[in-house]
Write an enzyme that holds these catalytic residues in place. Structure first.
Site, PDB file in Angstrom:
ATOM      1  N   GLN A 105       0.858  -1.187   0.000  1.00 44.29           N
ATOM      2  CA  GLN A 105       0.000   0.000   0.000  1.00 44.29           C
ATOM      3  C   GLN A 105       0.893   1.235   0.000  1.00 44.29           C
ATOM      4  O   GLN A 105       1.761   1.372   0.867  1.00 44.29           O
ATOM      5  CB  GLN A 105      -0.909   0.026   1.227  1.00 44.29           C
ATOM      6  CG  GLN A 105      -1.923   1.172   1.134  1.00 44.29           C
ATOM      7  CD  GLN A 105      -2.757   1.333   2.383  1.00 44.29           C
ATOM      8  OE1 GLN A 105      -2.223   1.595   3.443  1.00 44.29           O
ATOM      9  NE2 GLN A 105      -4.062   1.182   2.262  1.00 44.29           N
ATOM     10  N   TYR A 157      -5.472  11.131   4.417  1.00 42.70           N
ATOM     11  CA  TYR A 157      -4.125  11.370   3.886  1.00 42.70           C
ATOM     12  C   TYR A 157      -4.213  12.172   2.576  1.00 42.70           C
ATOM     13  O   TYR A 157      -5.310  12.554   2.156  1.00 42.70           O
ATOM     14  CB  TYR A 157      -3.392  10.035   3.711  1.00 42.70           C
ATOM     15  CG  TYR A 157      -3.103   9.357   5.032  1.00 42.70           C
ATOM     16  CD1 TYR A 157      -2.278   9.972   5.979  1.00 42.70           C
ATOM     17  CD2 TYR A 157      -3.667   8.126   5.358  1.00 42.70           C
ATOM     18  CE1 TYR A 157      -2.007   9.363   7.203  1.00 42.70           C
ATOM     19  CE2 TYR A 157      -3.403   7.512   6.584  1.00 42.70           C
ATOM     20  CZ  TYR A 157      -2.572   8.132   7.504  1.00 42.70           C
ATOM     21  OH  TYR A 157      -2.324   7.544   8.713  1.00 42.70           O
TER      22      TYR A 157
HETATM   23  C1  LIG Z   1      -3.042  -0.326  14.015  1.00 43.64           C
HETATM   24  C2  LIG Z   1      -3.774  -0.133  12.723  1.00 43.64           C
HETATM   25  C3  LIG Z   1      -3.066   0.270  11.614  1.00 43.64           C
HETATM   26  C4  LIG Z   1      -3.720   0.458  10.384  1.00 43.64           C
HETATM   27  N1  LIG Z   1      -3.008   0.841   9.306  1.00 43.64           N
HETATM   28  C5  LIG Z   1      -3.630   0.999   8.112  1.00 43.64           C
HETATM   29  C6  LIG Z   1      -2.893   1.341   6.946  1.00 43.64           C
HETATM   30  O1  LIG Z   1      -1.664   1.467   6.960  1.00 43.64           O
HETATM   31  N2  LIG Z   1      -3.591   1.534   5.808  1.00 43.64           N
HETATM   32  C7  LIG Z   1      -4.976   1.374   5.739  1.00 43.64           C
HETATM   33  O2  LIG Z   1      -5.549   1.577   4.667  1.00 43.64           O
HETATM   34  N3  LIG Z   1      -5.662   1.006   6.818  1.00 43.64           N
HETATM   35  C8  LIG Z   1      -5.035   0.823   7.984  1.00 43.64           C
HETATM   36  N4  LIG Z   1      -5.751   0.407   9.069  1.00 43.64           N
HETATM   37  C9  LIG Z   1      -7.185   0.093   8.885  1.00 43.64           C
HETATM   38  C10 LIG Z   1      -7.385  -1.404   8.701  1.00 43.64           C
HETATM   39  O3  LIG Z   1      -6.828  -1.841   7.462  1.00 43.64           O
HETATM   40  C11 LIG Z   1      -8.873  -1.802   8.699  1.00 43.64           C
HETATM   41  O4  LIG Z   1      -9.526  -1.226   7.609  1.00 43.64           O
HETATM   42  C12 LIG Z   1      -9.583  -1.351   9.950  1.00 43.64           C
HETATM   43  O5  LIG Z   1      -8.846  -1.758  11.074  1.00 43.64           O
HETATM   44  C13 LIG Z   1     -11.020  -1.916   9.995  1.00 43.64           C
HETATM   45  O6  LIG Z   1     -11.015  -3.312  10.010  1.00 43.64           O
HETATM   46  P1  LIG Z   1     -11.325  -4.102  11.369  1.00 43.64           P
HETATM   47  O7  LIG Z   1     -12.705  -3.722  11.750  1.00 43.64           O
HETATM   48  O8  LIG Z   1     -11.192  -5.566  10.987  1.00 43.64           O
HETATM   49  O9  LIG Z   1     -10.285  -3.679  12.374  1.00 43.64           O
HETATM   50  C14 LIG Z   1      -5.111   0.217  10.291  1.00 43.64           C
HETATM   51  C15 LIG Z   1      -5.807  -0.220  11.417  1.00 43.64           C
HETATM   52  C16 LIG Z   1      -5.161  -0.392  12.605  1.00 43.64           C
HETATM   53  C17 LIG Z   1      -5.943  -0.875  13.797  1.00 43.64           C
END
Ligand SMILES: Cc1cc2nc3c(=O)[nH]c(=O)nc-3n(C[C@H](O)[C@H](O)[C@H](O)COP(=O)(O)O)c2cc1C
Length: 212
Positions: A106, A174
Site C-alpha cells: 500500500q 491522507y
Molecule cells: C493499528 C492499525 C493500523 C492500520 N493501518 C492501516 C494502513 O496502513 N492503511 C490502511 O488503509 N488502513 C489501515 N488500518 C485500517 C485497517 O486496514 C482496517 O480497515 C480497519 O482496522 C477496519 O477493520 P477491522 O474492523 O477488521 O479492524 C489500520 C488499522 C489499525 C488498527
C-alpha cells in the site's frame, strides 16, 4: 433461506491478472516495524508476513509505505520512495511467496496528516489546519506533479522488488483524500474546485503508475 457456502472463502480467485489461492485478505495495517529514519523493511516485518502467509492468508496488503519523505506519516513507517528500498522490499515479497501467498504494497503520502516528528512542515492541497492545529503549506503545481511521480516511482520500485500489486491509499485523511475533500481542497486551479478537479490528483496517480 439462502444456503451459506463456507468453502467459497477458501476457493481460488483472481483480481485482474493476480491469481489468489483464496479470498482471505489481510487489510493494510501500519506495523511500525521499519527502520528509522529511512523506512527500510526489517527481518521482523518479513517474519510477520511469513506468519500471515503460512496461516493461509491469500493476499497480504502491507501497512502503508511512503512515496516521499515529505509524505512520511509517522515513525517506523515502511518506505518505497526510492530504488534503495528495493532490496528490503524484496525480502518481504520473497517471504510471502515462499509460503504460497501474494502481497500488495500500500503506497501513501500523508500530506497534512504527517506526524510532526516525521515531517516538521507538512504540505497539502490548501492551508487548512488539522484538528490538532497544524497548518500545511499549500502545494505548488510543480510539487503536485512531483508527488504524482513519486507514487509512480514507488510503484515501479515495488514491481522491481517482486510485489504482486500496489494498493493506492486514497482514504483516512491522507494526501489523496485531502485532494478529494472540498473541506481540505480549496484550490481554484485545475487540482481543485468541482469533483472533476478534486479527483484529478488521484486520476493522475493511477495513470502515472500504469505508465511506469
Ligand atoms: C493499528 C492499525 C493500523 C492500520 N493501518 C492501516 C494502513 O496502513 N492503511 C490502511 O488503509 N488502513 C489501515 N488500518 C485500517 C485497517 O486496514 C482496517 O480497515 C480497519 O482496522 C477496519 O477493520 P477491522 O474492523 O477488521 O479492524 C489500520 C488499522 C489499525 C488498527
Amino acid at each position: 433461506m439462502k444456503t451459506e457456502q463456507p468453502d467459497h472463502l477458501f476457493s481460488p480467485t483472481q483480481i485482474g491478472q493476480l491469481e489468489l489461492k483464496n479470498r482471505l485478505v489481510r487489510s493494510a495495517t501500519a506495523e511500525r516495524l521499519a527502520t528509522e529514519p529511512i523506512g527500510r523493511a526489517t527481518p521482523a516485518l518479513a517474519a510477520l508476513y511469513t506468519e500471515l502467509a503460512r496461516g493461509g492468508v491469500g493476499l497480504i496488503i502491507t501497512g502503508h509505505a511512503y512515496v516521499t519523505p515529505q509524505g512520511k506519516a509517522h515513525p517506523e513507517m515502511l518506505s518505497a520512495h526510492c530504488v534503495q528500498m528495493i532490496d528490503g522490499l524484496r525480502t518481504l515479497a520473497d517471504a510471502v511467496h515462499a509460503e504460497g501467498g501474494r502481497v500488495a504494497i500500500q503506497i501513501n503520502h500523508g500530506g497534512r496528516q504527517c506526524a510532526e516528528e516525521s515531517v516538521p512542515q507538512t504540505v497539502g492541497p490548501s492551508p487548512v489546519p488539522t484538528p490538532d492545529g497544524r497548518t500545511p503549506r499549500e502545494m505548488t503545481s510543480d510539487e503536485i506533479v512531483a508527488a504524482v511521480d513519486a507514487f509512480a516511482l514507488a510503484a515501479r520500485c515495488a514491481k522491481l522488488a517482486g510485489m504482486d500489486a500496489v494498493q493506492i491509499h486514497a482514504a483516512h485523511g491522507y494526501l489523496i483524500s485531502q485532494f478529494l475533500s472540498p473541506h481540505t481542497n480549496r484550490r481554484t486551479d485545475a487540482w481543485g474546485g468541482d469533483f472533476e478537479g478534486r479527483i484529478r490528483f488521484l486520476a493522475a496517480v493511477c495513470e502515472a503508475i500504469r505508465g511506469r
